[in-house]
Design an enzyme around this catalytic site. Structure first.
Site, PDB file in Angstrom:
ATOM      1  N   LYS A 261      -8.013 -12.131  -6.817  1.00 49.08           N
ATOM      2  CA  LYS A 261      -9.204 -12.393  -6.009  1.00 49.08           C
ATOM      3  C   LYS A 261     -10.247 -11.313  -6.243  1.00 49.08           C
ATOM      4  O   LYS A 261      -9.930 -10.186  -6.646  1.00 49.08           O
ATOM      5  CB  LYS A 261      -8.849 -12.508  -4.536  1.00 49.08           C
ATOM      6  CG  LYS A 261      -8.391 -11.234  -3.858  1.00 49.08           C
ATOM      7  CD  LYS A 261      -8.086 -11.511  -2.393  1.00 49.08           C
ATOM      8  CE  LYS A 261      -7.680 -10.235  -1.661  1.00 49.08           C
ATOM      9  NZ  LYS A 261      -7.416 -10.493  -0.218  1.00 49.08           N
TER      10      LYS A 261
ATOM     11  N   LYS B 126     -13.508  -5.230  -4.172  1.00 52.96           N
ATOM     12  CA  LYS B 126     -14.349  -4.042  -4.354  1.00 52.96           C
ATOM     13  C   LYS B 126     -13.622  -2.948  -5.119  1.00 52.96           C
ATOM     14  O   LYS B 126     -14.239  -2.111  -5.770  1.00 52.96           O
ATOM     15  CB  LYS B 126     -14.778  -3.490  -2.994  1.00 52.96           C
ATOM     16  CG  LYS B 126     -15.753  -4.368  -2.251  1.00 52.96           C
ATOM     17  CD  LYS B 126     -16.141  -3.720  -0.935  1.00 52.96           C
ATOM     18  CE  LYS B 126     -17.065  -4.619  -0.138  1.00 52.96           C
ATOM     19  NZ  LYS B 126     -17.432  -4.036   1.154  1.00 52.96           N
TER      20      LYS B 126
ATOM     21  N   LYS C  96       0.802  -1.211   0.000  1.00 56.49           N
ATOM     22  CA  LYS C  96       0.000   0.000   0.000  1.00 56.49           C
ATOM     23  C   LYS C  96       0.837   1.265   0.000  1.00 56.49           C
ATOM     24  O   LYS C  96       0.439   2.280  -0.559  1.00 56.49           O
ATOM     25  CB  LYS C  96      -0.955  -0.008   1.197  1.00 56.49           C
ATOM     26  CG  LYS C  96      -2.035  -1.069   1.077  1.00 56.49           C
ATOM     27  CD  LYS C  96      -3.028  -0.995   2.215  1.00 56.49           C
ATOM     28  CE  LYS C  96      -4.131  -2.023   2.055  1.00 56.49           C
ATOM     29  NZ  LYS C  96      -5.116  -1.969   3.152  1.00 56.49           N
TER      30      LYS C  96
END
Length: 364
Positions: A230, A233, A150
């Site tokens: 995977k 969202k 991140k």
């Protein structure tokens, strides 16, 4: 008279929610007496990112529901403090918290068998996080994979993003949790909580048990548009994920557009046929059958025909959940009241632990 009628209708609506109505999805008599459950405290949290998708449901929420029957104390937190490590629109965040609360209830989280609460409403989470942060080295956090990933996306990221694994550890230890349901990608964060329990216990005195992982056995659900990744969202592709509030038409369209390959036969070969195998895995999970069982059902079908069967199975599973989310979201006052009650229960457990921690640290 009109005011009285409106008040009575509202009362009936609240009564329906507070009764067992929102648990009508589950078989009568499923709950077991608390005396037959395993001793221990289960804690897990989920960020308020809106309505969950099918991967969230099969990978975590379904097992969360089952854990309510297995352990004496189960706590589920909507971790809104974690969510602000990324920029948030305040109103969107408020809506997402309510969406998540409604979704968890619709999936089967039962406030009479577990404690559902909003993390920011229990200030002890932040207080314990600060104390544990003072026992955590920077290199220890720097090596966690989520920070590496991140921070590259955010050009190093914020202090909150860097230290949020400590807050995760505080979430768990604050209630002296014994078990934490996690996916494989969260194991290293749970190990940090275990390490911090040991460090605190060695430095100040025995207080925290070392929480154990409850690994989910559910197969990971992959993106419908990119089966190498995977379901997520954050995927910009509109048809990549099935959400719990998708209409039957939405689900049918997304499954029809799911990436497969040029072989028409339905087989389960994740390495060589990831797209078709993802559909098989989802089909097995939502129908409660084995992979072998759904392969037998698909015998003689091509992948186009099989997609219709998969869509029907997913619609059958999610339709009652979708309707219950709509029903619950229509009464925000009920959701707010339920979360307030959950926070009160959580504080009653957190307060004596923090009192003990403060005394051991030397604050009084």
């Amino acid at each position: 008279m009109a005011l009285s009628i409106r008040w009575n209708v509202k009362s009936v609506f609240r009564f329906i929610h507070k009764s067992n109505f929102h648990r009508r999805l589950f078989k009568a008599g499923k709950a077991t007496a608390s005396t037959s459950r395993s001793k221990g405290l289960v804690f897990s949290g989920i960020q308020p990112t809106g309505i969950p998708h099918l991967g969230n449901y099969l990978g975590a929420l379904e097992s969360w529901v089952a854990l309510q029957d297995e352990y004496s104390t189960v706590m589920y937190s909507i971790v809104d403090l974690h969510s602000i490590t990324q920029p948030q629109d305040p109103q969107v965040l408020r809506d997402n918290i309510m969406d998540m609360a409604a979704s968890l209830l619709a999936c089967g989280i039962d406030p009479t068998r577990s404690i559902l609460f909003q993390q920011s409403q229990v200030s002890e989470h932040a207080e314990l996080s600060w104390i544990l942060g003072c026992l955590t080295s920077m290199p220890r956090l720097r090596h966690l994979p989520q920070w590496k990933m991140k921070s590259k996306q955010k050009n190093e990221g914020s202090v909150g993003l860097y230290t949020y694994p400590v807050l995760q550890a505080a979430d768990i230890l604050l209630y002296k949790s014994t078990h934490v349901p996690v996916g494989e990608d969260q194991i290293q964060h749970l190990e940090l909580a275990q390490d911090l329990a040991r460090i605190f216990n060695n430095q100040y005195g025995e207080i925290f048990p070392e929480p154990r992982a409850l690994l989910s056995g559910t197969r990971k659900v992959k993106s419908l548009r990119d089966p190498s990744s995977k379901m997520s969202k954050s995927d910009p592709q509109r048809f990549s994920a099935v959400f719990l509030n998708d209409t039957p038409d939405d689900i049918a369209l997304k499954i029809r557009r799911a990436v497969t390959d040029f072989t028409s036969e339905v087989t389960y070969e994740p390495d060589t046929r990831p797209g078709v195998s993802n559909l098989v895995s989802m089909h097995a999970a939502v129908s409660g059958q084995t992979v072998e069982g759904v392969i037998r059902l698909a015998e003689g079908m091509d992948t186009g025909q099989y997609k219709n069967m998969v869509a029907e199975a997913i619609i059958k599973k999610l339709q009652p959940i979708r309707l219950e989310i709509q029903r619950l979201r229509a009464d925000q006052g009920y959701l707010e009241s339920l979360l307030a009650q959950g926070a009160e229960k959580a504080r009653s457990l957190a307060a004596p632990v923090m009192k003990e921690v403060r005394k051991l640290v030397g604050f009084y």
